[in-house]
Enzyme design. Structure first.
Site, PDB file in Angstrom:
ATOM      1  N   GLU A  25       0.847  -1.187   0.000  1.00 44.37           N
ATOM      2  CA  GLU A  25       0.000   0.000   0.000  1.00 44.37           C
ATOM      3  C   GLU A  25       0.887   1.244   0.000  1.00 44.37           C
ATOM      4  OE1 GLU A  25      -3.531   0.090  -0.266  1.00 44.37           O
ATOM      5  OE2 GLU A  25      -2.479   1.881  -0.912  1.00 44.37           O
ATOM      6  N   LYS A  51       8.498  -1.445  -2.143  1.00 45.53           N
ATOM      7  CA  LYS A  51       7.761  -0.726  -1.116  1.00 45.53           C
ATOM      8  C   LYS A  51       8.724  -0.198  -0.046  1.00 45.53           C
ATOM      9  CE  LYS A  51       4.974   0.883   1.779  1.00 45.53           C
ATOM     10  NZ  LYS A  51       3.692   0.870   2.339  1.00 45.53           N
ATOM     11  N   CYS A  67       5.732   3.898   9.107  1.00 45.14           N
ATOM     12  CA  CYS A  67       6.486   3.235   8.032  1.00 45.14           C
ATOM     13  C   CYS A  67       7.961   3.573   7.951  1.00 45.14           C
ATOM     14  CB  CYS A  67       5.851   3.572   6.685  1.00 45.14           C
ATOM     15  SG  CYS A  67       4.303   2.738   6.434  1.00 45.14           S
TER      16      CYS A  67
HETATM   17  C1  UDX Z   1       4.413   7.049   4.031  1.00 39.93           C
HETATM   18  C2  UDX Z   1       4.524   7.047   2.501  1.00 39.93           C
HETATM   19  O1  UDX Z   1       4.387   8.399   2.020  1.00 39.93           O
HETATM   20  C3  UDX Z   1       3.433   6.158   1.906  1.00 39.93           C
HETATM   21  O2  UDX Z   1       3.589   6.072   0.508  1.00 39.93           O
HETATM   22  C4  UDX Z   1       3.556   4.774   2.517  1.00 39.93           C
HETATM   23  O3  UDX Z   1       2.530   3.936   2.048  1.00 39.93           O
HETATM   24  C5  UDX Z   1       3.499   4.830   4.019  1.00 39.93           C
HETATM   25  O4  UDX Z   1       4.496   5.729   4.519  1.00 39.93           O
HETATM   26  P1  UDX Z   1       2.848   8.245   5.829  1.00 39.93           P
HETATM   27  O5  UDX Z   1       3.853   7.740   6.817  1.00 39.93           O
HETATM   28  O6  UDX Z   1       1.411   7.993   6.065  1.00 39.93           O
HETATM   29  O7  UDX Z   1       3.174   7.630   4.386  1.00 39.93           O
HETATM   30  O8  UDX Z   1       3.012   9.840   5.688  1.00 39.93           O
HETATM   31  P2  UDX Z   1       3.999  10.799   4.865  1.00 39.93           P
HETATM   32  O9  UDX Z   1       3.171  11.819   4.220  1.00 39.93           O
HETATM   33  O10 UDX Z   1       4.939  10.054   4.010  1.00 39.93           O
HETATM   34  O11 UDX Z   1       4.807  11.520   6.041  1.00 39.93           O
HETATM   35  C6  UDX Z   1       5.739  10.840   6.860  1.00 39.93           C
HETATM   36  C7  UDX Z   1       6.418  11.818   7.794  1.00 39.93           C
HETATM   37  O12 UDX Z   1       7.296  12.690   7.097  1.00 39.93           O
HETATM   38  C8  UDX Z   1       5.447  12.740   8.549  1.00 39.93           C
HETATM   39  O13 UDX Z   1       5.864  12.888   9.879  1.00 39.93           O
HETATM   40  C9  UDX Z   1       5.554  14.038   7.788  1.00 39.93           C
HETATM   41  O14 UDX Z   1       5.207  15.148   8.560  1.00 39.93           O
HETATM   42  C10 UDX Z   1       7.034  14.038   7.428  1.00 39.93           C
HETATM   43  N1  UDX Z   1       7.374  14.890   6.277  1.00 39.93           N
HETATM   44  C11 UDX Z   1       6.808  14.652   5.066  1.00 39.93           C
HETATM   45  C12 UDX Z   1       8.300  15.921   6.436  1.00 39.93           C
HETATM   46  O15 UDX Z   1       8.821  16.147   7.530  1.00 39.93           O
HETATM   47  N2  UDX Z   1       8.618  16.688   5.354  1.00 39.93           N
HETATM   48  C13 UDX Z   1       8.084  16.457   4.117  1.00 39.93           C
HETATM   49  O16 UDX Z   1       8.441  17.196   3.182  1.00 39.93           O
HETATM   50  C14 UDX Z   1       7.139  15.423   3.974  1.00 39.93           C
END
Ligand code: UDX
Ligand code: ADP
Length: 458
Positions: free
Chosen positions: A159, A218, A274
């Site tokens: 996913e 993934k 993740c």
């Molecule tokens: C992630 C992947 O994006 C997704 O494809 C996978 O299926 C699961 O893991 P998720 O963990 O739900 O998704 O959120 P994501 O939007 O990736 O953010 C992860 C972390 O990084 C958050 O704490 C977010 O705030 C942080 N982040 C994200 C940053 O600090 N800076 C950014 O530019 C983007």
């Protein structure tokens, strides 16, 4: 092979939203989502879903009771299904071989054993949970050694949804990845899953590969995303020393079309279920194959992530000491990002713990996280944690005059849009804002009178 009955084991952040969309787009398929946690299932059957995700309730309301069902009757729905998704949690191991790095596959293994025990007809088993590469081999082994009278085909269908934007990501995915065996039966199983997705995803966005490529893609897609954040976060410290501004640097870097502008937002550190887990996994796999340089390369991403949280905490502690302030702070936000109630690996947990260890009493506010979760998170990382160290507040701005220090931990829109000018006069002086997400307009906030500390700017 036409799929008529799906069972999804695990009604969490992945299973719930994914099955809701599959059910909505395939009204002729009956989708049963099962979980051993009866409170969670009861919540899925109510209007207070256990997962906060914009747009999710609408889809659940539309499909629940028609072709989407939530149940604790795991065995019955395994028995009836011709396709079973495994969406259970795979946390990092806390004991045994690979402790602290490898994924704990006990929930997946117990599902496989249960499926083998219950099944009387051929089934396609889909790995949805993020798993270490070659997990499907293990599942296959368990299934076939415990039940030789049924044919099990194993698919990997990781996913890619991100929490907070899950519904959009599911509805318009960049790609759907399906890995399967290169045998006639394996190809048929892949086709069956492709057909489910083609109800709404253009065929050219559906990528089919072998099982190992799918599993590894993934893990490494997440590692690449996390790598960008740690790269920009490492530069934020350099910016603070040199006088460059990280927002300007990040914009300039991102405008290179070869690099692109997403995932370059500096923060107090990435969280979520993740990134850390998957990188630890990648490090573990690399080390176990003797690839120490590869392991060290990826591990550095986690080292920078911890460093970013620690140095942010130190800034607050130093500010309190230098200005002889009462050791008290308001933390705005607890979720690992906005638009979710998920707190797994949230930077807020680590920063709060550093502050508590530094003798600071903290008040916490988050629009979607419950107080009990905050205590659970802190007691999980600190065995000496006492509930009295933090105070959960519902209306942070009503007793705003109690604080010299406010720290933004999650980028919720309500913090960005808040009328900061209005509270300034009420707040204790000197007033400091630590913006762990760089969401506020630095110049505006400083003009009001706050001492503003963002990341990567001075
Ligand atoms: C992630 C992947 O994006 C997704 O494809 C996978 O299926 C699961 O893991 P998720 O963990 O739900 O998704 O959120 P994501 O939007 O990736 O953010 C992860 C972390 O990084 C958050 O704490 C977010 O705030 C942080 N982040 C994200 C940053 O600090 N800076 C950014 O530019 C983007
Ligand atoms: P994710 O973010 O991967 O969806 P969650 O922890 O939110 O992870 O969800 C995983 C769900 O799987 C939990 O609700 C848990 O109760 C459920 N689960 C774990 N093992 C089993 C099992 N053997 N049978 C049914 N449900 C299970």
């Amino acid at each position: 092979m036409k799929i008529k009955n799906i069972c999804c084991i695990g009604a969490g952040y992945v299973g719930g939203p994914t099955m809701s969309v599959i059910a909505q787009k395939n009204p002729k398929i009956k989708v049963n989502v099962v979980d051993i946690n009866s409170d969670k299932i009861a919540a899925w059957n109510s209007k207070n879903l256990p997962v906060y995700e914009p747009g999710l309730l609408k889809v659940v309301k539309e499909t629940r009771g028609k072709n989407l069902f939530f149940s604790t009757n795991v065995n019955q729905h395994i028995y009836e299904a011709d396709m079973i998704f495994i969406s259970v949690n795979t946390p990092t191991k806390t004991s045994g071989e690979g402790k602290g790095y490898a994924a704990d596959l006990r929930y997946i293994e117990s599902c496989a054993k249960q499926i083998a025990k219950i099944s009387k007809n051929n089934k396609i088993i889909v790995e949805k949970s993020t798993v270490p590469v070659r997990t499907s081999e293990k599942i296959k082994e368990i299934l076939r050694s415990n039940n030789s009278s049924v044919d099990f085909q194993i698919l990997s269908n990781p996913e890619f949804l991100a929490e907070g934007t899950a519904m959009r990501d599911l509805e318009i995915p960049d790609r759907v990845l399906i890995g399967g065996d290169n045998t006639p039966e394996g190809k048929k199983a892949v086709e069956a899953l492709v057909e489910i997705y083609t109800s709404w995803v253009p065929i050219e966005n559906i990528l089919t590969t072998n099982l190992w490529s799918s599993e590894l893609s993934k893990l490494t897609a997440n590692a690449f995303l996390a790598q960008r954040i740690s790269s920009i976060n490492s530069l934020s410290e350099l910016c603070e020393e040199t006088g460059a501004d990280i927002e300007e640097v990040s914009k300039a870097i991102g405008m290179d079309s070869r690099i692109g502008n997403s995932f370059l937002k500096t923060s107090v550190g990435f969280g979520g279920s993740c990134f850390q887990k998957d990188i630890l996994n990648l490090v573990y796999i690399s080390k176990s194959m003797g690839l120490n340089q590869v392991a060290d390369y990826w591990e550095q991403i986690l080292i920078i992530n911890k460093h970013q949280r620690d140095r942010f905490s130190k800034k607050i502690l130093n500010c309190i000491a230098k200005n002889y302030l009462e050791p008290k702070a308001l933390l705005l936000g607890w979720a690992f990002k906005k638009n979710t109630n998920d707190t797994r690996e949230s930077a807020a947990i680590y920063v709060a713990n550093n502050l508590i260890n530094g003798g600071v009493s903290i008040d916490i506010y988050d629009p979607k996280v419950k107080e009990s979760q905050v205590h659970r998170d802190l007691s999980f990382i600190n065995v000496n944690y006492k509930k009295s160290s933090v105070n959960f507040v519902d209306k942070p701005f009503s007793n705003i005059s109690d604080y010299n220090i406010i720290s933004i931990m999650t980028e919720w829109d309500e913090f960005k849009d808040f009328d900061w000018e209005n509270v300034y006069t009420k707040i204790k002086k000197p007033a400091f804002i630590f913006d762990g997400r760089n969401i506020l307009n630095m110049n505006k906030i400083s003009k009001i009178g706050f001492n503003y500390f963002g990341l990567g700017r001075r």
